[in-house]
Design a protein around this motif. Structure first.
Motif, mmCIF file in Angstrom:
data_model
loop_
_atom_site.group_PDB
_atom_site.id
_atom_site.type_symbol
_atom_site.label_atom_id
_atom_site.label_comp_id
_atom_site.label_asym_id
_atom_site.label_seq_id
_atom_site.Cartn_x
_atom_site.Cartn_y
_atom_site.Cartn_z
ATOM 1 N N GLY A 1 31.780 77.620 27.173
ATOM 2 C CA GLY A 1 31.232 76.281 26.995
ATOM 3 C C GLY A 1 31.408 76.047 25.327
ATOM 4 N N VAL A 2 31.654 74.859 25.096
ATOM 5 C CA VAL A 2 32.018 74.856 23.532
ATOM 6 C C VAL A 2 31.184 73.590 23.169
ATOM 7 N N GLY A 3 30.888 73.337 21.949
ATOM 8 C CA GLY A 3 29.769 72.369 21.430
ATOM 9 C C GLY A 3 30.692 71.093 21.026
ATOM 10 N N HIS B 1 32.832 71.173 27.713
ATOM 11 C CA HIS B 1 32.075 70.558 26.728
ATOM 12 C C HIS B 1 30.553 70.695 26.926
ATOM 13 N N ARG B 2 29.830 71.464 26.299
ATOM 14 C CA ARG B 2 28.426 71.564 26.512
ATOM 15 C C ARG B 2 27.881 71.645 25.140
ATOM 16 N N PRO B 3 27.643 70.495 24.766
ATOM 17 C CA PRO B 3 27.075 69.882 23.456
ATOM 18 C C PRO B 3 25.662 70.562 23.020
ATOM 19 N N ASN B 4 24.926 70.851 24.030
ATOM 20 C CA ASN B 4 23.412 71.424 23.741
ATOM 21 C C ASN B 4 23.482 72.803 24.425
ATOM 22 N N ARG B 5 24.535 73.784 24.216
ATOM 23 C CA ARG B 5 24.631 75.215 24.588
ATOM 24 C C ARG B 5 23.870 75.976 23.517
ATOM 25 N N THR B 6 23.226 76.947 23.544
ATOM 26 C CA THR B 6 22.667 77.887 22.845
ATOM 27 C C THR B 6 23.256 78.701 22.141
ATOM 28 N N GLY B 7 24.722 78.815 22.410
ATOM 29 C CA GLY B 7 25.541 79.956 21.466
ATOM 30 C C GLY B 7 26.301 80.412 22.523
ATOM 31 N N ALA B 8 27.293 81.502 22.139
ATOM 32 C CA ALA B 8 28.244 82.114 22.707
ATOM 33 C C ALA B 8 27.506 83.475 23.285
ATOM 34 N N PRO B 9 28.007 84.034 24.341
ATOM 35 C CA PRO B 9 27.449 85.230 24.880
ATOM 36 C C PRO B 9 27.337 86.357 23.770
ATOM 37 N N ASP C 1 32.969 78.377 17.862
ATOM 38 C CA ASP C 1 31.858 78.410 18.979
ATOM 39 C C ASP C 1 31.127 79.631 18.810
ATOM 40 N N GLY C 2 31.661 80.523 18.296
ATOM 41 C CA GLY C 2 31.118 82.187 18.326
ATOM 42 C C GLY C 2 31.466 82.940 19.360
#
Length: 132
Positions: free
Chosen positions: A8-10, A59-67, A120-121
């Motif tokens: 997932g990426v912002g 594309h996941r603009p509301n993701r909470t960060g990388a694993p 994206d971390g």
């Protein structure tokens, strides 16, 4: 074992530009894309030319960060030079150094790798590990 992996990426455009540059020295290219600015569920796929995707960026603009710690993705390289070029390209396109190109003898006598944190971390690696 794996068919493909998705991350997932912002910002899909920024992530795609980063992976276009970072994966090119390893021989991987964008094999498909579904980029529709402003719309949901955009994605880009990477793999070998003429093949299917092995890595998909979603594309996941509301993701909470990388694993968290312990998760990383390692990409196979065809040479030490390719590992070095991967590292250089990744850093010049927004990545952060997480381990300069070099031998990692604790993984094996020929294990040559570089580590980068993508924009994206995500912790990513390129590795060349020829068998003796």
């Amino acid at each position: 074992m794996l068919h493909h992996l998705s991350l997932g990426v912002g910002d899909i455009a920024k992530a795609a530009a980063f992976y276009d540059a970072a994966l090119r020295p390893l021989g991987y290219v964008r094999v498909w894309e579904d980029i529709r600015p402003g719309e949901e569920d955009q994605a880009v796929g990477y793999g070998l030319p003429g093949g299917g995707d092995k890595l998909a960026l979603k594309h996941r603009p509301n993701r909470t960060g990388a694993p968290g710690p312990g998760f990383h993705v390692a990409f196979a390289a065809l040479s030490r030079d390719a590992v070095t070029d991967f590292h250089r390209a990744a850093l010049s396109h927004g990545g952060q150094d997480n381990g300069a190109p070099g031998l990692r003898s604790h993984y094996g006598p020929n294990y040559f790798a570089a580590f980068v944190i993508d924009p994206d971390g995500h912790n990513i690696e390129a590795v060349f590990n020829p068998k003796p």
